[in-house]
Write a protein that holds these residues in place. Structure first.
Motif, PDB file in Angstrom:
ATOM      1  N   ASP A  13       0.879  -1.168   0.000  1.00 40.80           N
ATOM      2  CA  ASP A  13       0.000   0.000   0.000  1.00 40.80           C
ATOM      3  C   ASP A  13       0.916   1.218   0.000  1.00 40.80           C
ATOM      4  OD1 ASP A  13      -1.698   2.094   0.488  1.00 40.80           O
ATOM      5  OD2 ASP A  13      -2.440   1.367   2.423  1.00 40.80           O
ATOM      6  N   LYS A  46       2.050   0.912   9.225  1.00 45.91           N
ATOM      7  CA  LYS A  46       2.631   1.657   8.103  1.00 45.91           C
ATOM      8  C   LYS A  46       3.748   2.566   8.608  1.00 45.91           C
ATOM      9  CE  LYS A  46      -0.783   2.635   4.673  1.00 45.91           C
ATOM     10  NZ  LYS A  46      -1.751   3.623   4.208  1.00 45.91           N
ATOM     11  N   GLU A 181      -7.657   1.054  -4.644  1.00 46.73           N
ATOM     12  CA  GLU A 181      -7.725   1.113  -3.180  1.00 46.73           C
ATOM     13  C   GLU A 181      -9.138   0.802  -2.652  1.00 46.73           C
ATOM     14  OE1 GLU A 181      -5.777   4.865  -2.386  1.00 46.73           O
ATOM     15  OE2 GLU A 181      -3.875   4.039  -3.044  1.00 46.73           O
ATOM     16  N   ASP A 208     -12.726   4.745   1.375  1.00 45.05           N
ATOM     17  CA  ASP A 208     -11.358   4.720   1.913  1.00 45.05           C
ATOM     18  C   ASP A 208     -10.888   6.163   2.079  1.00 45.05           C
ATOM     19  OD1 ASP A 208      -8.667   4.341   2.514  1.00 45.05           O
ATOM     20  OD2 ASP A 208      -8.110   4.035   0.420  1.00 45.05           O
TER      21      ASP A 208
HETATM   22 MG   LIG Z   1      -4.203   4.764   1.446  1.00 41.98          MG
END
Ligand SMILES: [Mg+2]
Ligand SMILES: Nc1ncnc2c1ncn2[C@@H]1O[C@H](COP(=O)(O)OP(=O)(O)OP(=O)(O)O)[C@@H](O)[C@H]1O
Length: 415
Positions: A13, A46, A181, A208
């Protein structure tokens, strides 16, 4: 068609503000592991989409969260001018954005994407070697998620960057797949459909809410846990970094643009902390510069300095100020949701799932609920919203049949 010897799926991602990866072995498809080991910090799904380059913008000195660590630079006792922090470079792929994030002169954003992917590849290879010693990259299917509205040619650019970063070569070109996404998010949301009593032929909307873009898709649940796309997926540049920008503009008016610029150069990490503090509390804030941001004070001069001194270095951020910073992005998100709901018969959409980092904002949650609770029965915020995309993308790589049909946005046909 991908190689038949694929043993592992790795999804990346590549986000505007944060990026991550997850992986799974095809033999154990339910065991999707989201990486949380990053140099500099452990435990987060992340790391920052940021690079710290040398003075010539040639060598990457640090990446991820460490690229933003001012301390590292101070320790080395070097000037900020000798470095370049590059962020939000993903947005250079967006064909609609007029004012793209600034990059050093003559610096190609594709270099940043490639360099970032090279760094990410290092962590991916370490992880794969720990989990499955001896596994070759040729046995890995890579899935890369992209925003809903990006034109097909951006995939070609990304493919080139992935190639240059060494994930694939001439023989393994087919080991790279793309997924949008919102589609990845929708696949992730399949796992919670039963918790909300969604049944076969029920339709749901996924939003999202990322740092750069907000991406939407309407899907119908089919037999065998498959998904059919119902409307043309949409998206907009209204993620959380646009709220950050408004906050910085506001702060610039209070302390002076020059002071803010110098502060950003010298104390980048402190500025990031300030933005995050602001983000988590949607309420009027008494921002006391002496306690919260003392490093900024020496840069403030002239009338603004006199005024702030009189006010004991406290900047009042009223409710309306905060609202004004959030509302342009929130209103665009509401418009995008409204348009998706209007494109299907009333009450067809049974549930709305919101994922992505921005969906954690209490103000966004409240506004979406207020705006749509009369039209959508269930408005839910599934767990792990920041890892939703990458997990959904791995699921896709493991079983591409999960998508029964898609609407092709550029021709409005059915794939
Ligand atoms: Mg994103
Ligand atoms: N509690 C919170 N309130 C508001 N925003 C938040 C919160 N927590 C995280 N965020 C925002 O979420 C963003 C990260 O979300 P995410 O990782 O989904 O975005 P991204 O993948 O980087 O962006 P994009 O998908 O648009 O490329 C951060 O920029 C941060 O500002």
């Amino acid at each position: 068609m991908t190689s038949t010897d694929i043993r592992v799926v790795v999804a990346i991602d590549f986000g505007t503000t944060y990026s991550g990866f997850a992986c799974a072995n095809k033999i154990n498809p339910d065991e999707i592991e989201t990486n949380t080991r990053w140099s500099g910090r452990e435990g987060l799904p992340k790391t920052n989409t940021a690079l710290l380059y040398d003075a010539n913008c040639d060598q990457v000195l640090r990446w991820g969260e460490l690229a933003l660590f001012q301390e590292q630079r101070r320790r080395k006792n070097q000037d900020a001018e000798q470095f370049h922090i590059i962020e939000r470079f993903k947005l250079h792929l967006d064909n609609k954005m007029k004012q793209k994030p600034q990059l050093p002169i003559m610096f190609d954003y594709k270099k940043a994407i490639t360099d970032y992917l090279i760094k990410m590849k290092g962590v991916i290879e370490e992880t794969l070697e720990r989990r499955w010693p001896g596994l070759s990259l040729k046995q890995v299917l890579f899935v890369l998620s992209v925003p809903a509205e990006w034109l097909p040619d951006t995939r070609a650019v990304l493919r080139e960057c992935v190639f240059r970063a060494g994930f694939i070569d001439e023989d393994t070109h087919s080991n790279l797949e793309f997924i949008t996404e919102p589609e990845a998010a929708a696949i992730h949301c399949l796992s919670v459909c039963n918790e909300h009593n969604l049944e076969e032929n029920d339709t749901f909307l996924v939003v999202d809410c990322g740092g750069g873009t907000v991406d939407l898709t309407v899907r119908t649940l089919l037999a065998g846990n498959k998904l059919r796309e119902v409307t043309v997926r949409t998206g907009g540049l209204c993620g959380s970094t646009f709220v950050d920008e408004e906050f910085l503009k506001f702060l610039g008016r209070k302390v002076g643009i020059k002071a803010l610029g110098a502060f950003k150069e010298q104390a980048y990490e402190d500025l990031q902390k300030l933005i995050h503090r602001f983000f988590y509390e949607f309420e009027p804030i008494e921002l006391d510069l002496e306690t919260n941001c003392s490093a900024l004070i020496p840069y403030i001069s002239g009338e603004l300095k006199d005024k702030l001194e009189e006010e004991d270095w406290v900047i009042d951020i009223e409710y309306d100020d905060v609202k004004n910073m959030f509302d342009p992005a929130i209103q665009t998100i509401i418009r995008l949701i409204d348009a998706q709901l209007n494109s299907v018969p009333p009450n067809k959409v049974k549930a709305m799932f919101l994922v992505g980092g921005f969906s954690e904002s209490p103000y966004l949650t409240r506004r979406i609920k207020e705006s749509f609770e009369d039209r959508v029965q269930t408005i839910a915020f599934p767990r792990n919203p920041i890892a939703a995309i990458v997990k959904g993308a791995v699921s896709y790589g493991l079983n591409m049949q999960v998508i029964e049909s898609r609407i092709i946005p550029w021709t409005f046909g059915i794939e």
